[in-house]
Design a protein around this motif. Structure first.
Motif, PDB file in Angstrom:
ATOM      1  N   MET A  89       8.553 -11.032 -19.332  1.00 26.62           N
ATOM      2  CA  MET A  89       8.039  -9.687 -19.040  1.00 26.62           C
ATOM      3  C   MET A  89       7.078  -9.744 -17.855  1.00 26.62           C
ATOM      4  N   PRO A  90       7.259  -8.854 -16.870  1.00 30.09           N
ATOM      5  CA  PRO A  90       6.324  -8.853 -15.741  1.00 30.09           C
ATOM      6  C   PRO A  90       4.951  -8.367 -16.162  1.00 30.09           C
ATOM      7  N   THR A  91       3.943  -8.803 -15.411  1.00 30.76           N
ATOM      8  CA  THR A  91       2.579  -8.308 -15.633  1.00 30.76           C
ATOM      9  C   THR A  91       2.393  -6.947 -14.982  1.00 30.76           C
ATOM     10  N   VAL A  92       3.008  -6.755 -13.830  1.00 31.10           N
ATOM     11  CA  VAL A  92       2.941  -5.467 -13.127  1.00 31.10           C
ATOM     12  C   VAL A  92       4.298  -5.188 -12.497  1.00 31.10           C
ATOM     13  N   ARG A  93       4.659  -3.907 -12.469  1.00 33.41           N
ATOM     14  CA  ARG A  93       5.941  -3.511 -11.880  1.00 33.41           C
ATOM     15  C   ARG A  93       5.781  -2.188 -11.139  1.00 33.41           C
ATOM     16  N   LEU A  94       6.276  -2.130  -9.918  1.00 39.44           N
ATOM     17  CA  LEU A  94       6.376  -0.888  -9.156  1.00 39.44           C
ATOM     18  C   LEU A  94       7.850  -0.528  -9.069  1.00 39.44           C
ATOM     19  N   ASP A  95       8.185   0.696  -9.445  1.00 35.54           N
ATOM     20  CA  ASP A  95       9.580   1.125  -9.484  1.00 35.54           C
ATOM     21  C   ASP A  95       9.744   2.424  -8.697  1.00 35.54           C
ATOM     22  N   LYS A  96      10.439   2.327  -7.551  1.00 34.87           N
ATOM     23  CA  LYS A  96      10.740   3.489  -6.700  1.00 34.87           C
ATOM     24  C   LYS A  96       9.470   4.287  -6.369  1.00 34.87           C
ATOM     25  N   VAL A  97       8.442   3.563  -5.925  1.00 36.50           N
ATOM     26  CA  VAL A  97       7.139   4.182  -5.665  1.00 36.50           C
ATOM     27  C   VAL A  97       7.055   4.666  -4.225  1.00 36.50           C
ATOM     28  N   SER A  98       6.588   5.903  -4.062  1.00 39.52           N
ATOM     29  CA  SER A  98       6.337   6.474  -2.740  1.00 39.52           C
ATOM     30  C   SER A  98       4.903   6.972  -2.679  1.00 39.52           C
ATOM     31  N   LEU A  99       4.300   6.793  -1.505  1.00 45.11           N
ATOM     32  CA  LEU A  99       2.913   7.212  -1.301  1.00 45.11           C
ATOM     33  C   LEU A  99       2.720   7.564   0.162  1.00 45.11           C
ATOM     34  N   SER A 100       2.147   8.743   0.413  1.00 44.31           N
ATOM     35  CA  SER A 100       1.899   9.188   1.786  1.00 44.31           C
ATOM     36  C   SER A 100       0.482   9.716   1.914  1.00 44.31           C
ATOM     37  N   PHE A 101      -0.126   9.399   3.063  1.00 41.20           N
ATOM     38  CA  PHE A 101      -1.407   9.997   3.430  1.00 41.20           C
ATOM     39  C   PHE A 101      -1.298  10.666   4.800  1.00 41.20           C
ATOM     40  N   GLY A 102      -0.116  10.808   5.293  1.00 44.88           N
ATOM     41  CA  GLY A 102       0.098  11.390   6.615  1.00 44.88           C
ATOM     42  C   GLY A 102       1.554  11.780   6.765  1.00 44.88           C
ATOM     43  N   LEU A 103       2.018  11.801   8.021  1.00 44.96           N
ATOM     44  CA  LEU A 103       3.381  12.222   8.268  1.00 44.96           C
ATOM     45  C   LEU A 103       4.401  11.202   7.782  1.00 44.96           C
ATOM     46  N   LYS A 104       4.055   9.903   7.881  1.00 43.46           N
ATOM     47  CA  LYS A 104       4.987   8.862   7.482  1.00 43.46           C
ATOM     48  C   LYS A 104       4.454   8.146   6.247  1.00 43.46           C
ATOM     49  N   PRO A 105       5.351   7.852   5.294  1.00 40.42           N
ATOM     50  CA  PRO A 105       4.879   7.258   4.036  1.00 40.42           C
ATOM     51  C   PRO A 105       4.395   5.826   4.210  1.00 40.42           C
ATOM     52  N   LEU A 106       3.324   5.497   3.468  1.00 43.25           N
ATOM     53  CA  LEU A 106       2.890   4.111   3.399  1.00 43.25           C
ATOM     54  C   LEU A 106       3.853   3.297   2.548  1.00 43.25           C
ATOM     55  N   LEU A 107       4.331   3.910   1.469  1.00 47.34           N
ATOM     56  CA  LEU A 107       5.345   3.304   0.618  1.00 47.34           C
ATOM     57  C   LEU A 107       6.496   4.296   0.471  1.00 47.34           C
ATOM     58  N   ASP A 108       7.705   3.800   0.619  1.00 45.37           N
ATOM     59  CA  ASP A 108       8.877   4.672   0.604  1.00 45.37           C
ATOM     60  C   ASP A 108       9.897   4.091  -0.369  1.00 45.37           C
ATOM     61  N   ASN A 109       9.839   4.573  -1.618  1.00 45.85           N
ATOM     62  CA  ASN A 109      10.788   4.115  -2.640  1.00 45.85           C
ATOM     63  C   ASN A 109      10.680   2.601  -2.851  1.00 45.85           C
ATOM     64  N   ALA A 110       9.457   2.097  -2.912  1.00 47.31           N
ATOM     65  CA  ALA A 110       9.213   0.657  -2.942  1.00 47.31           C
ATOM     66  C   ALA A 110       9.292   0.116  -4.367  1.00 47.31           C
ATOM     67  N   ALA A 111       9.720  -1.154  -4.469  1.00 44.17           N
ATOM     68  CA  ALA A 111       9.832  -1.820  -5.766  1.00 44.17           C
ATOM     69  C   ALA A 111       9.202  -3.211  -5.680  1.00 44.17           C
ATOM     70  N   LEU A 112       8.543  -3.634  -6.785  1.00 42.98           N
ATOM     71  CA  LEU A 112       7.898  -4.943  -6.820  1.00 42.98           C
ATOM     72  C   LEU A 112       7.648  -5.335  -8.273  1.00 42.98           C
ATOM     73  N   GLN A 113       7.840  -6.629  -8.579  1.00 45.64           N
ATOM     74  CA  GLN A 113       7.482  -7.174  -9.880  1.00 45.64           C
ATOM     75  C   GLN A 113       6.702  -8.465  -9.679  1.00 45.64           C
ATOM     76  N   ILE A 114       5.652  -8.658 -10.475  1.00 45.40           N
ATOM     77  CA  ILE A 114       4.883  -9.901 -10.451  1.00 45.40           C
ATOM     78  C   ILE A 114       4.720 -10.381 -11.881  1.00 45.40           C
ATOM     79  N   ARG A 115       5.037 -11.665 -12.100  1.00 42.54           N
ATOM     80  CA  ARG A 115       4.977 -12.241 -13.432  1.00 42.54           C
ATOM     81  C   ARG A 115       3.800 -13.209 -13.559  1.00 42.54           C
ATOM     82  N   ARG A 116       3.460 -13.524 -14.756  1.00 38.91           N
ATOM     83  CA  ARG A 116       2.391 -14.477 -15.042  1.00 38.91           C
ATOM     84  C   ARG A 116       2.698 -15.813 -14.355  1.00 38.91           C
TER      85      ARG A 116
END
Length: 610
Positions: A1-28
């Motif tokens: 089981m991962p400790t943290v998981r990002l699934d299809k994450v998007s984040l914007s603070f302006g015209l272009k997104p900092l994260l665009d449908n991003a995915a990440l998993q980190i395990r112990r």
């Protein structure tokens, strides 16, 4: 089981997104290094994990019950709490009861980070407060540890100690760092944030550098072919009446799709154009110090130091924080007179000085005025007038930001501005005090190349081991009790020379003043803010490791020499490119393994009983 998981994450603070449908998993047990250009959104990604920022879409999942500790890039606000209160608070937050083991760990962290346990936070500078918050994060025993540029403001001793501590950390680690030696030693995986996308790169940091270079070249080729096809179709659509009568509607739809794809393509952030204006040559002799001693009260910072620095020398200066590196610079530059001894300075010196505290920048003045001195909008570069807007664009400052106050800039942006100010004037003597803090990897590479090719004389104070190895020709090392000794080469060369010098006299090692090793007792000049670490006994496993470590080091050194000889054959690259590439890759791995083995040997050797 991962400790943290990002699934299809998007984040914007302006015209272009900092994260665009991003995915990440980190395990112990994973130690993931997050790389990316300044401003790409790395710190924002960490804030997503700590719930400091909410994503526009997608899910950020942290294993229920997992303890998360973080070292943010920005320092904590000043308070009346003492250093001990703040760091002990990290242990209490983790649920520790304050028994002797917890107190011992807190004491060790305070000692290794060279902190004054009784100092109030309100009396500390931003850099020292950041050290305190690092200590608080380390003692909290988290399941997930987030570190944003943890090596900033740490000396080499503290950095290697932190590396050892992180190698023993059994939780999940996500860290942002542009310290290449730190990344090489710690990272089990490289993840890069580039134009909103997260991409994992297999292998070591050096593998990442090679693969990334190839990927960018491939991307450029595909973009050029795409743009050529789009241009051809645009010509076709604009043909005369006869062509319109025979127009293929499918081709028209394809052109519209090409236009859409081109509009959505994100270009990479431009590179800093680092160029130094070189003045005429200085005299052959730059500095000559004879029996220089500098004391402050009853403390001797520099004792009986003699050295001669000639035109074209590139000198690295190494030592623990507070040992006197900046004092040595001031003495050489004539900003301070020595207590005893003499310093002779050469003729025709034109110095450019990079100050790690960025005191040369006026926070209330604009970006533009900090470069021009408020004297207008034109500066002289290479003998020719140039508009400051054009010049600052080389350092990635767009015209619309030139009137913004410096106080609004990030650490990396302030360092870029200081470089712009520094290189706006001709020089033949470059003095740089910790220039690499907060610079992203690409800017760091460009700065390194510029410094390595600088025709003048260089004085470099740095804790970046890779930067030192790649640019300096000799090092001045503060080795305790005010002693400053000179060694040929960079940081790794100093380690090897010190090891060779000590090996025959290992029985007398405790009598030799030296810089402290990664996990051994502190041996630099004593300070009231830095209590000595308690000695510990090597375990049986560590004792066996110490007994075999020299053999490992010798084997790696032999292999390094053999690979160097193979690569030196120019015919190899023509005859067998694959074999040459494999040899280069293995050599990079051997160099990394050798550096790790040397640091580990120093750690065990220093901790062994005499």
């Amino acid at each position: 089981m991962p400790t943290v998981r990002l699934d299809k994450v998007s984040l914007s603070f302006g015209l272009k997104p900092l994260l665009d449908n991003a995915a990440l998993q980190i395990r112990r047990g994973e130690r993931v290094c997050l790389l990316g250009r300044n401003g790409e959104g790395k710190s924002s990604l960490m804030q997503l994990i700590t719930r400091g920022v909410v994503p526009d879409s997608g899910e950020v999942w942290v294993r229920p019950g997992a303890k998360v500790a973080t070292l943010a890039q920005e320092v904590s606000p000043a308070s009346d709490q003492t250093v001990l209160d703040v760091i002990m608070g990290g242990a209490h937050r983790a649920g520790a009861d304050g028994d002797w083991e917890v107190e011992l760990q807190v004491d060790q962290v305070i000692s290794r980070l060279e902190l004054d346990r009784d100092a109030p936070m309100s009396a500390l500078s931003g850099g020292w407060r950041r050290r305190v918050m690092l200590g608080r994060a380390l003692v909290s025993a988290p399941d997930l540890l987030l570190l944003d540029e943890p090596t900033n403001h740490l000396d080499i001793e503290a950095i290697t100690w932190l590396e050892d501590m992180m190698l023993d950390f059994d939780g999940a680690l996500l860290f942002i760092s542009h310290d290449r030696a730190f990344v090489r030693r710690l990272a089990t995986r490289i993840v890069e944030l580039d134009r909103g996308q997260l991409r994992a790169w297999p292998g070591t940091y050096d593998n990442y550098v090679e693969l990334k270079r190839a990927a960018l070249e491939d991307e450029a080729k595909h973009a050029a072919l795409f743009d050529k096809k789009l241009a051809q179709e645009e010509v076709w659509i604009r043909q005369g009446v006869q062509a319109r009568r025979t127009r293929n509607e499918g081709r028209v739809r394809a052109l519209k799709e090409l236009r859409l794809q081109r509009s959505e393509r994100r270009e990479r952030i431009g590179q800093v154009d680092v160029r130094v204006q070189e003045a005429g040559a200085s005299g052959k002799l730059v500095f000559e110090a004879k029996n220089v001693t500098q004391t402050f009260g009853d403390r001797t910072v520099i004792a009986d130091f003699s050295a001669r620095i000639m035109r074209g020398d590139r000198i690295g200066i190494i030592g623990p924080n507070g040992c006197g590196k900046s004092t040595l610079i001031k003495l050489l530059m004539g900003e301070m007179e020595p207590t005893a001894g003499s310093i002779r300075r050469g003729t025709s010196l034109q110095a450019a000085y990079f100050d790690q505290q960025r005191e040369q920048l006026d926070p209330s003045a604009s970006i533009m005025d900090n470069v021009t001195g408020g004297s207008g909008e034109t500066i002289v570069i290479d003998g020719q007038p140039r508009h400051v807007s054009s010049y600052l664009r080389d350092f990635l400052f767009p015209p619309e930001r030139l009137h913004a106050p410096v106080s609004m800039l990030s650490g990396g942006e302030r360092n870029r501005l200081l470089l712009a100010r520094l290189f706006a004037k001709p020089s033949n003597l470059l003095v740089m005090d910790e220039p690499t803090n907060d610079l992203d990897a690409e800017t760091l590479d460009l700065l390194e190349e510029m410094v390595a090719n600088y025709a003048g004389t260089l004085l470099l104070v740095s804790h970046d081991r890779a930067f030192l190895d790649n640019v300096v020709t000799s090092t001045l090392v503060f080795e305790g009790e005010g002693r400053v000794n000179e060694y040929v080469g960079g940081y790794s060369d100093w380690l090897r020379q010190r090891r060779v010098a000590r090996a025959p006299a290992s029985a007398a090692r405790t009598a030799e003043p030296r810089m402290a090793s990664a996990a051994g007792p502190a041996t630099a000049a004593p300070s009231s803010a830095r209590p000595p670490a308690k000695p510990r006994k090597l375990s049986y496993k560590e004792q066996r490791e110490l007994e075999t470590s020299l053999g490992t080091i010798q084997r790696l050194e032999v292999e390094q020499a053999e690979l160097g000889a193979v690569i030196a054959d120019p015919e190899l690259f023509r005859r067998s490119p694959a074999e040459a590439a494999a040899a280069v890759q293995r050599l990079q791995s051997v160099v990394s393994e050798l550096e790790t083995a040397l640091v580990r040997w120093e750690t065990l050797e220093a901790a062994a009983p005499t």
